[in-house]
Design a protein around this motif. Structure first.
Motif, mmCIF file in Angstrom:
data_model
loop_
_atom_site.group_PDB
_atom_site.id
_atom_site.type_symbol
_atom_site.label_atom_id
_atom_site.label_comp_id
_atom_site.label_asym_id
_atom_site.label_seq_id
_atom_site.Cartn_x
_atom_site.Cartn_y
_atom_site.Cartn_z
ATOM 1 N N LEU A 355 0.820 -1.221 0.000
ATOM 2 C CA LEU A 355 0.000 0.000 0.000
ATOM 3 C C LEU A 355 0.851 1.267 0.000
ATOM 4 O O LEU A 355 0.355 2.351 -0.287
ATOM 5 N N SER A 593 -7.908 -8.518 -0.808
ATOM 6 C CA SER A 593 -7.230 -7.217 -0.731
ATOM 7 C C SER A 593 -7.942 -6.178 -1.600
ATOM 8 O O SER A 593 -8.149 -5.036 -1.184
ATOM 9 N N GLU A 597 -9.738 -2.880 -0.077
ATOM 10 C CA GLU A 597 -9.448 -1.495 -0.488
ATOM 11 C C GLU A 597 -10.722 -0.777 -0.923
ATOM 12 O O GLU A 597 -10.896 0.406 -0.651
ATOM 13 N N TYR A 600 -12.685 -0.046 2.383
ATOM 14 C CA TYR A 600 -12.022 0.996 3.172
ATOM 15 C C TYR A 600 -12.129 2.359 2.491
ATOM 16 O O TYR A 600 -12.262 3.392 3.142
ATOM 17 N N SER A 601 -12.073 2.360 1.156
ATOM 18 C CA SER A 601 -12.214 3.613 0.412
ATOM 19 C C SER A 601 -13.633 4.165 0.604
ATOM 20 O O SER A 601 -13.826 5.366 0.823
#
Length: 966
Positions: A355, A593, A597, A600-601
């Motif tokens: 990341l 993953s 992402e 979480y975004s």
């Protein structure tokens, strides 16, 4: 290596430029050097790049480091620093000064203001390096933070806000996960992940790559089942009931063992899907019993299982095996069994470090794993030359038939080397092995110091004395110790440090790390490995016939470079197997993953937005489209929407009752129908929330969306873990397990998004319970001039009689519940329904008027505090109470009371207490989130300004974290 030489040569020219500025920079005052930092920042702001500043910035750091630490960086250290700045792995031998090397790229990249993380394997090294290098950064005007496990959120936030932050690898990952579980943006502690410099990069990026970071919560109480599985495993015969695959460290039940399992657990078929849980518990118990060794993989301290790091020999408090294996070990050792938890958040080190915008690292040994660094992290491994040539002598391995013969010969060699005045370091692969060696040393009367998981607190002190004449140090795995063994002058003259390896490790670089403890900075030294055919590596990778032949040697040994090469090939094979395992972990985790992402975004977006009406509108469209899909059916090969069924599903549940008819959907496509439904859904939602303060609505929306998102994401993680553990069975159906996992996981993810949307909308609709209808809309929600209707007591009595509500039970909740029942009963009877709705409007007006009277009475009536306390005791009320509590108590008291005067008194007291409850509610309101059935899922309080009470914030502070090893 040829490529490395050209890169090193190119970097060497830049290093020469840096060194050529020495004469100019040593003339500068401390103030001038400090001003250079500001000058560099201004030049960056004006368009120059970090690469443009490199030579001057490194020259400044070199000068300041010399003034503060009395260390002037060598050319090879500057080459290492350039490698790090360019986002590669610098392989620098032990004693070459990695701590000083890391100063240069950290300073240069800190100038951007985006933050630099210097990552170490433990808190001792983080603290030490931040204190040493912090002195240099202070003189340069760069701020330094130290992150640790025991810091508060505020302290962590301050540490991450600094230009350079020193931290451990696990805490860094945990903070990232915890940041993606917060309910307010200001609760986050980390900034964006910009640049990381990883010390002991191979240990963190390779050895720990199979170790997912897991934040867990909740619990499953299956303690008796663990104990039963453990008792079963202890009843088995290792020779007849099970089969152990030494290469993969797996244990399998064979036929006699399976029959014993059937009898022990009273089941007919262990492999029936209904016995999946029992089978899983048995497999864990077998693994714990037959492949996990005490003092090798774990130790027992203070009634708990503490894991041992296989690469450093250190204990790892706070870490645990996942998926019930930790509980199996606890049952085996008869210590307290913890309840198994579910995963709330997880990420592997591999995906976490990818990341970062830029990643670099330094280590003594990484070249053997270069393929993995390139494929996984897109970083090259460049070997830095040593400052002085290495003159250490690496002697061929000595191979013995038995451990006993090996250790007897080791003691003999030890005495010779000790008498020659040389210090000795003995490296073992486990705590068990080091204690075995210590027994032989004690028997021979040799004095020695021991470093292992049990006394690692004395590590630095022992290592400091390990370079003295005749000292013997016994250490469990010297990888990543972070402290050099410095030789005394006399020890150097006598031939330097002699390193003795008790057995070969799984990876060549671990052997190289042990060897690298001798011969630092051009010192003399020697290394030799002692191997027996009873060592774990030899048992796993050599034929039984060969091991039998070696037994004929007795106490003798062979010294063969050919045999050493064979062992090296076995290590290469094992490294390949381990790489494949880590690659396999990554292939599967990559799917999660990408989903992580995305989630979480979306989470960040929800935290950042002031109004969430746009998010809610998207959710409403998602639900609307899903409902349209649900009500589509196949008619003669074409999908047709069943409009009556569709209207039935959405009416009053998602849209205002009667607001949409079949004509509204005439000639529309699926997407258009979904859009129309979602617009009406928003109309209902705005109607329901019209009387609630905006700040409360915003907080409710944010919290409800995040709770639904977190709950379903956590559920998705756990379902994926189960899916992954059984997906390998697809290969028996000639399917690619990974491909099947990708397909199924994507399907589950899309389903999860629909569930998040649906649960959020249903919860929000349930949180604002105002009843809205198409016909009643004008009366209920418009700001038109209200109609004046004269209503007498007789009219009220008549309505209550018709509604079958006794006078003494007249209350808002009773009226609202009865209204819902009547609507259902009179569905389709338009005139009667209209009458009931009108009657409800009358009762609603009366209830509002009574509320105003009570509120006014509360303002004008002064009641002594003692009198209020007496009434509260009489009504059996708690310190904070609601109008509902008062009503419940009143109903109980009135039933028992016969005296009319006392009844009147009770009524007055009820009014006073109800008014008091209303005031309390004003000061601190409670908002409830309910499910579709009206069951309260979450209650939280608000402050007078509408914000959520701090005492009532459900945050990650309440989640106990543990690193779990997958």
């Amino acid at each position: 290596m040829a490529r490395d030489k050209s890169i090193v040569k190119k970097h060497g020219k830049i290093a020469d430029e840096i060194i050529s500025l020495e004469a100019d920079y040593e003339k500068l005052s401390e103030a001038d050097l400090l001003n250079k930092t500001q000058e560099f920042k201004e030049r960056l702001a004006n368009g120059e790049t970090l690469d443009d500043l490199l030579v001057e910035a490194f020259a400044v750091v070199r000068e300041v480091a010399f003034r503060v630490l009395k260390l002037k960086a060598y050319k090879v250290q500057l080459i290492g620093a350039i490698i790090l700045h360019q986002g590669d792995i610098a392989e620098m031998r032990t004693g070459e000064g990695k701590t000083l090397t890391g100063l240069f790229p950290a300073y240069l990249n800190a100038l951007s203001g985006q933050g630099v993380h210097v990552v170490t394997v433990n808190e001792y090294l983080s603290r030490r390096d931040s204190e040493i290098n912090g002195q240099v950064y202070d003189m340069l005007g760069i701020s330094v933070g130290l992150n640790g496990r025991d810091l508060s959120k505020e302290q962590k936030r301050n540490a991450y806000a600094k230009d350079i932050t020193y931290t451990t690898n696990s805490e860094l990952g945990f903070d990232y996960l915890r940041d993606n579980m917060v309910y307010r943006l200001d609760q986050k502690v980390q900034r964006k992940l910009n640049f990381a410099i990883i010390d002991e990069a191979d240990s963190i990026l390779i050895d720990e790559a199979r170790t997912p970071l897991i934040i867990s919560g909740g619990s499953q109480n299956r303690i008796n089942l663990y104990k039963a599985a453990d008792a079963f495993s202890k009843s088995l015969d290792e020779k007849t009931d099970i089969e152990i695959d030494l290469e993969s460290k797996q244990v399998y039940l064979i036929e006699p063992g399976i029959q014993k399992a059937h009898k022990f657990f009273s089941i007919d078929n262990l492999f029936d899907f209904r016995n999946t849980e029992v089978f899983h518990l048995i497999m864990n118990a077998l693994k714990a019993m037959f492949t996990f060794k005490k003092e090798v993989e774990y130790t027992v301290q203070g009634n708990e299982i503490i894991l041992i790091d296989q690469f450093t020999g250190r204990t790892m408090p706070g870490r645990a095996y996942s998926d019930g294996l930790q509980q199996a070990l606890q049952a085996k050792e008869d210590v307290e069994i913890e309840e198994e938890t579910t995963t709330l958040a997880t990420i592997t080190y591999q995906n976490f470090y990818r990341l970062y915008n830029k990643l670099s690292g330094m280590t003594g040994t990484a070249k053997t794993e270069e393929e993995e660094f390139l494929k996984i992290y897109n970083t090259r491994v460049i070997v830095c030359p040593t400052n002085k040539p290495i003159i250490r002598v690496d002697e061929p391995d000595l191979t013995f038939g038995t451990i006993n013969a090996k250790l007897k010969h080791l003691v003999k060699d030890l005495e010779e080397v000790k008498n020659a005045g040389r210090p000795i370091l003995i490296g073992t692969t486990s705590v068990d092995s080091s204690e075995q060696v210590s027994h032989y040393l004690e028997k021979a009367g040799l004095k020695f110091e021991m470093i292992n998981a049990k006394n690692h607190h004395r590590e630095a002190e022992i290592v400091e004395k390990a370079g003295q004449v005749g000292s013997i140090t016994l250490a469990t795995n010297m990888a990543g110790r972070g402290t050099d063994i410095k030789l005394s002058e006399e020890a150097k003259k006598n031939g330097g440090l002699f390193v003795m390896g008790i057995e070969r490790n799984e990876a060549r670089r671990i052997d190289n790390q042990l060897r690298g403890r001798a011969g630092r900075q051009g010192d003399p030294g020697s290394s030799r490995f002692y191997i027996s055919m009873e060592d774990e590596l030899m048992i796993r990778f050599s034929a039984p016939k060969l091991r039998q032949m070696f037994l004929k040697l007795g106490d003798d040994h062979i010294k063969s470079r050919l045999f050493t090469r064979a062992i090296t090939n076995a290590q290469k094979k094992l490294e390949g197997l381990n790489f494949d395992q880590r690659k396999n972990v990554l292939d599967y985790d990559n799917i999660l993953s990408q989903q992580r992402e995305a989630i979480y975004s979306q989470r960040d977006s929800i935290l950042e937005q002031e109004t969430l009406k746009g998010v809610i509108a998207r959710f409403q469209y998602t639900i609307a489209y899903e409902i349209v899909e649900r009500n589509s059916e196949l008619v003669r090969g074409e999908r047709t929407i069943n409009i009556p069924s569709l209207i039935k599903e959405i009416d009053s549940r998602f849209v205002i009752e009667g607001s949409l008819t079949e004509n509204d959907f005439s000639g529309l496509e699926k997407g258009q129908i979904a859009k129309k439904i979602s617009e009406n859904m928003m109309e209902l939602y705005l109607s329901k929330t019209s009387s609630v303060p905006q700040e409360v609505i915003s907080e409710m929306e944010r919290r409800t969306i995040l709770q639904s998102l977190d709950y379903h994401w956590q559920k998705h993680i756990n379902i994926n873990q189960k899916l992954r553990s059984g997906i390998y069975l697809q290969q028996y159906a000639q399917n690619n397990p990974l491909h099947e996992y990708v397909e199924e996981s994507a399907r589950l993810f899309n389903k999860m998004k629909i569930m998040i949307a649906e649960e959020t909308i249903i919860k929000l609709y349930g949180s604002f319970v105002r009843e809205v209808s198409q016909e009643g809309k004008n009366l209920e929600f418009r700001n038109d001039e209200p109609k004046t209707i004269n209503i007498s007591d007789k009219d009220i009595d008549q309505i209550l009689e018709e509604w079958k509500i006794p006078k003494e039970k007249f209350a808002r909740k009773t009226v609202e519940d009865r209204f819902k029942e009547l609507k259902k009963e009179l569905k389709g009877k338009k005139d009667e329904l209209e009458k009931v709705k009108f009657q409800y409007a009358i009762l609603e007006g009366l209830m509002k008027k009574l509320d105003e009277v009570f509120a006014q009475q509360q303002k004008t009536t002064e009641v002594p505090f003692e009198e209020v306390e007496r009434m509260m005791t009489k009504f059996k009320l708690k310190k904070t109470f609601t109008a509902k509590d008062v009503k419940t108590s009143y109903e109980k008291l009135i039933k028992k009371e016969t005296d009319e005067k006392e009844k009147t008194k009770l009524l007055i007291e009820t009014q006073i207490l109800t008014a008091l409850a209303a005031e309390l509610e004003k000061r601190q309101k409670e908002f409830k989130i309910v499910d579709e059935k009206g069951k309260v899922k979450k209650t939280f309080k608000t402050n007078p300004d509408g914000s959520i009470s701090e005492d009532d914030i459900e945050d990650t502070e309440q989640v106990q974290t543990k690193t779990k090893i997958g």
